[in-house]
Design a protein around this motif. Sequence first.
Motif, mmCIF file in Angstrom:
data_model
loop_
_atom_site.group_PDB
_atom_site.id
_atom_site.type_symbol
_atom_site.label_atom_id
_atom_site.label_comp_id
_atom_site.label_asym_id
_atom_site.label_seq_id
_atom_site.Cartn_x
_atom_site.Cartn_y
_atom_site.Cartn_z
ATOM 1 N N ILE A 103 0.831 -1.204 0.000
ATOM 2 C CA ILE A 103 0.000 0.000 0.000
ATOM 3 C C ILE A 103 0.865 1.253 0.000
ATOM 4 C CG2 ILE A 103 -1.665 1.355 1.332
ATOM 5 C CD1 ILE A 103 -3.086 -0.981 0.212
ATOM 6 N N PHE A 104 1.819 1.332 0.926
ATOM 7 C CA PHE A 104 2.666 2.522 1.032
ATOM 8 C C PHE A 104 3.445 2.758 -0.258
ATOM 9 C CE2 PHE A 104 3.241 2.477 5.979
ATOM 10 C CZ PHE A 104 1.889 2.759 6.117
ATOM 11 N N ILE A 105 4.076 1.713 -0.778
ATOM 12 C CA ILE A 105 4.910 1.874 -1.965
ATOM 13 C C ILE A 105 4.062 2.301 -3.160
ATOM 14 C CG2 ILE A 105 6.367 0.640 -3.630
ATOM 15 C CD1 ILE A 105 7.561 -0.907 -1.295
ATOM 16 N N PRO A 125 2.695 -7.838 1.726
ATOM 17 C CA PRO A 125 1.347 -7.509 1.259
ATOM 18 C C PRO A 125 0.525 -6.813 2.342
ATOM 19 C CG PRO A 125 1.578 -9.883 1.600
ATOM 20 C CD PRO A 125 2.933 -9.292 1.796
ATOM 21 N N ALA A 126 -0.161 -5.757 1.950
ATOM 22 C CA ALA A 126 -0.991 -4.989 2.882
ATOM 23 C C ALA A 126 -2.361 -4.761 2.272
ATOM 24 C CB ALA A 126 -0.325 -3.647 3.212
ATOM 25 N N LEU A 134 -5.607 -0.823 8.390
ATOM 26 C CA LEU A 134 -4.557 -1.374 7.539
ATOM 27 C C LEU A 134 -3.980 -2.627 8.188
ATOM 28 C CD1 LEU A 134 -2.904 -1.029 4.949
ATOM 29 C CD2 LEU A 134 -1.285 0.373 6.254
ATOM 30 N N THR A 135 -3.839 -3.687 7.410
ATOM 31 C CA THR A 135 -3.224 -4.930 7.887
ATOM 32 C C THR A 135 -2.035 -5.260 6.987
ATOM 33 O OG1 THR A 135 -4.625 -6.334 6.482
ATOM 34 C CG2 THR A 135 -5.456 -5.788 8.685
ATOM 35 N N VAL A 136 -1.049 -5.947 7.541
ATOM 36 C CA VAL A 136 0.146 -6.299 6.775
ATOM 37 C C VAL A 136 0.550 -7.721 7.126
ATOM 38 C CG1 VAL A 136 1.741 -5.344 8.512
ATOM 39 C CG2 VAL A 136 2.477 -5.524 6.115
ATOM 40 N N GLN A 137 1.076 -8.433 6.134
ATOM 41 C CA GLN A 137 1.507 -9.821 6.310
ATOM 42 C C GLN A 137 2.970 -9.978 5.927
ATOM 43 O OE1 GLN A 137 -1.650 -11.353 3.607
ATOM 44 N NE2 GLN A 137 -2.149 -12.735 5.294
ATOM 45 N N ASN A 138 3.602 -11.030 6.431
ATOM 46 C CA ASN A 138 4.962 -11.352 6.009
ATOM 47 C C ASN A 138 4.990 -11.658 4.516
ATOM 48 O OD1 ASN A 138 5.822 -11.091 8.630
ATOM 49 N ND2 ASN A 138 5.918 -13.290 9.039
#
Length: 237
Positions: A103-105, A125-126, A134-138
């Motif tokens: 998302i940020f990139i 991945p977000a 906002l959620t983020v995974q390895n």
Amino acid sequence: MKTLLVFDFDHTIVNDNSDTWIVQCAPDKTLPNVLQNSDEKGKWTEYMGRIFTYLGEQGIREDDMKRIMISIPYTPGMTELLHFIGQNKDRFDCIIISDSNTIFIDWILTHANVHNVFDQVFTNPAAFDRFGNLTVQNFHVHHCTSCPKNLCKRKVLEEFIAKQTSDGAQYSKIVYIGDGSNDLCPVTFLKKGDIAMPREGYSLQKHIAKEVEIIDSSISIWSTGNEILAHLKLLLE
């Protein structure tokens, strides 16, 4: 044959850390001490997950985060460098391998209209969940003991090269541009004829200086995108 350009993102393409930059969304632009002190070595993604949960609890939503994120400064000379690469895509393939998130990139690259420069972006991945948090995974699972558990950049680079080779693509050289300690592992993948470009004064340069005997590529230190641009122009001659 093309040259493959591999970029880190934080403190390389942008001149700060996107994960810590987002804290400007928080009340008083700071985090509670208990949250600040909850980071564990090698578990940065889980730490960021807790920060995103906290921001959601404070009512911070997607538009708030995007507004802050697109204000992050690019490293001096970097947008000029990226536009040059974009104008010479017949000579360069270009990827990002980053411990930030999708998302940020995407927000940052799209805002500066340089997203089309990159053939692929490899990062955590977000997504926004149904509550707007906002959620983020390895990014993946790996067995490298040198890297944080969510991302081994060498593994990503090895797998990308293997896939490209199987698709019939070959590269005359790889240029790796980064700054951090987690960029050392992929730099050890580089061969003679490749170029490692650590940012001056940052941890990758210091790690390379300590362990130069394990580096097969040439080393070219940079501090601005203009210096990288000058180096790439030489490659095109």
